[in-house]
Motif scaffolding. Structure first.
Motif, PDB file in Angstrom:
ATOM      1  N   LEU A   1      30.270  11.684 -75.529  1.00  0.00           N
ATOM      2  CA  LEU A   1      30.860  12.513 -76.578  1.00  0.00           C
ATOM      3  C   LEU A   1      30.064  13.783 -76.803  1.00  0.00           C
ATOM      4  CD1 LEU A   1      31.354   9.625 -79.175  1.00  0.00           C
ATOM      5  CD2 LEU A   1      33.151  10.661 -77.783  1.00  0.00           C
ATOM      6  N   ILE A   2      30.741  14.756 -77.396  1.00  0.00           N
ATOM      7  CA  ILE A   2      30.080  15.955 -77.901  1.00  0.00           C
ATOM      8  C   ILE A   2      30.414  16.003 -79.382  1.00  0.00           C
ATOM      9  CG2 ILE A   2      30.109  18.471 -77.904  1.00  0.00           C
ATOM     10  CD1 ILE A   2      31.118  18.461 -75.089  1.00  0.00           C
ATOM     11  N   ILE A   3      29.447  16.426 -80.198  1.00  0.00           N
ATOM     12  CA  ILE A   3      29.817  16.667 -81.595  1.00  0.00           C
ATOM     13  C   ILE A   3      29.435  18.100 -81.917  1.00  0.00           C
ATOM     14  CG2 ILE A   3      27.637  15.680 -82.515  1.00  0.00           C
ATOM     15  CD1 ILE A   3      29.500  14.600 -84.867  1.00  0.00           C
TER      16      ILE A   3
ATOM     17  N   SER B   1      20.088  15.797 -79.135  1.00  0.00           N
ATOM     18  CA  SER B   1      20.228  16.973 -79.988  1.00  0.00           C
ATOM     19  C   SER B   1      19.429  18.121 -79.388  1.00  0.00           C
ATOM     20  CB  SER B   1      19.701  16.655 -81.394  1.00  0.00           C
ATOM     21  OG  SER B   1      19.360  17.849 -82.066  1.00  0.00           O
ATOM     22  N   SER B   2      20.140  19.178 -78.979  1.00  0.00           N
ATOM     23  CA  SER B   2      19.429  20.316 -78.363  1.00  0.00           C
ATOM     24  C   SER B   2      18.475  20.939 -79.386  1.00  0.00           C
ATOM     25  CB  SER B   2      20.417  21.356 -77.828  1.00  0.00           C
ATOM     26  OG  SER B   2      21.378  21.678 -78.801  1.00  0.00           O
TER      27      SER B   2
ATOM     28  N   PHE C   1      26.190  14.324 -77.292  1.00  0.00           N
ATOM     29  CA  PHE C   1      25.531  15.631 -77.321  1.00  0.00           C
ATOM     30  C   PHE C   1      25.751  16.264 -78.684  1.00  0.00           C
ATOM     31  CE2 PHE C   1      26.392  15.097 -72.790  1.00  0.00           C
ATOM     32  CZ  PHE C   1      25.188  15.483 -72.234  1.00  0.00           C
ATOM     33  N   ASP C   2      24.663  16.661 -79.309  1.00  0.00           N
ATOM     34  CA  ASP C   2      24.734  17.286 -80.643  1.00  0.00           C
ATOM     35  C   ASP C   2      24.135  18.693 -80.541  1.00  0.00           C
ATOM     36  OD1 ASP C   2      23.693  18.156 -83.150  1.00  0.00           O
ATOM     37  OD2 ASP C   2      22.511  16.344 -83.468  1.00  0.00           O
TER      38      ASP C   2
ATOM     39  N   GLY D   1      35.286  12.684 -75.285  1.00  0.00           N
ATOM     40  CA  GLY D   1      35.898  13.431 -76.378  1.00  0.00           C
ATOM     41  C   GLY D   1      34.913  14.404 -77.008  1.00  0.00           C
ATOM     42  N   ALA D   2      35.460  15.400 -77.696  1.00  0.00           N
ATOM     43  CA  ALA D   2      34.632  16.403 -78.370  1.00  0.00           C
ATOM     44  C   ALA D   2      35.012  16.410 -79.854  1.00  0.00           C
ATOM     45  CB  ALA D   2      34.858  17.780 -77.754  1.00  0.00           C
ATOM     46  N   ILE D   3      34.086  15.965 -80.685  1.00  0.00           N
ATOM     47  CA  ILE D   3      34.354  15.856 -82.119  1.00  0.00           C
ATOM     48  C   ILE D   3      33.984  17.169 -82.794  1.00  0.00           C
ATOM     49  CG2 ILE D   3      33.691  14.626 -84.245  1.00  0.00           C
ATOM     50  CD1 ILE D   3      32.813  12.309 -82.219  1.00  0.00           C
TER      51      ILE D   3
END
Ligand code: AP5
Ligand code: MG
Length: 189
Positions: A4-6, A31-32, A84-85, A110-112
């Motif tokens: 996922l991406i948020i 978290s980048s 991925f945040d 999915g991308a939230i």
């Protein structure tokens, strides 16, 4: 496997929700912002360069960031999946991420997208700034972070929308309600 991406503007609750989702589904939370801050704290030569960008609230250039990201993914590989945040944050980064996923035989699930107004986000970040110790949690830099978000990050929503991966969530509800709504959407994936 769930990858996922948020995303969402500064203060939308990306970190808060990513942590909850990671725990619920056994995912690795990437978290980048956090791994860049860890590099700054290490006071390495790279960290000193990164600090200047973070302190101003502007994007760290890809040449300082991409290798760090790749190493972290390798180190933290998890068969259950990733969330991925804060990455990707520009059109170019969506392509970098697509390449990294392909190299590792991974697919994005999915991308939230956490939606929140600037007034509420500013309020949250100023409150957090009282205790966070983050050099970018002050009004001047927060406004710059919003500006960068609109210019560089906002446009990538369309990219994920076209791929039918985008999940819009109202980020202004309580932490618990937002988490429940995200879980409902994940069930449908
Ligand atoms: P980053 O660390 O990603 O910061 P950001 O995007 O500005 O977002 P925040 O971490 O401040 O907010 P969040 O959405 O995670 O919200 P949180 O859950 O903490 O990036 C910082 C910098 O690093 C960038 O400016 C850039 O320089 C660099 N960088 C990072 N990624 C990069 C990339 N990909 N490329 C280039 N450069 C990059 O919540 C905020 C507060 O609100 C908390 O106090 C929380 O407790 C509270 N809260 C959360 N949810 C709720 C709720 N529902 N109701 C009430 N309060 C809530
Ligand atoms: Mg965060």
């Amino acid at each position: 496997m769930l990858n996922l991406i948020i995303f969402g503007p500064p203060g939308a609750g990306k970190g808060t929700q990513a942590k909850l989702i990671a725990k619920e589904y056994g995912l690795t939370h990437l978290s980048s912002g956090n791994f860049l801050r860890e590099e700054v704290v290490s006071n390495s030569e790279l960290g000193q360069k990164i600090k200047k960008y973070q302190d101003e609230g502007i994007l760290v250039p890809n040449e300082l960031l991409t290798n760090l990201l790749k190493n972290i993914i390798k180190k933290k590989f998890n068969a259950q999946g990733f969330i991925f945040d804060g990455y990707p944050r520009s059109i170019q980064q969506t392509h970098i991420l697509a390449d990294i996923l392909k190299e590792n035989n991974l697919q994005l699930t999915g991308a939230i997208n956490l939606k929140i107004g600037e007034e509420e986000a500013l309020k949250r970040l100023l409150l957090r700034g009282k205790t966070s110790g983050r050099s970018d949690d002050n009004e001047k830099v927060i406004k710059n972070r919003f500006r960068v978000y609109h210019q560089e990050t906002g446009p990538i929503l369309e990219y994920y929308q076209e791929q039918k991966k985008l999940i819009n969530i109202d980020g202004e509800k309580t932490i618990k309600q937002v988490a429940t709504n995200i879980k409902e959407e994940i069930k449908k994936l």
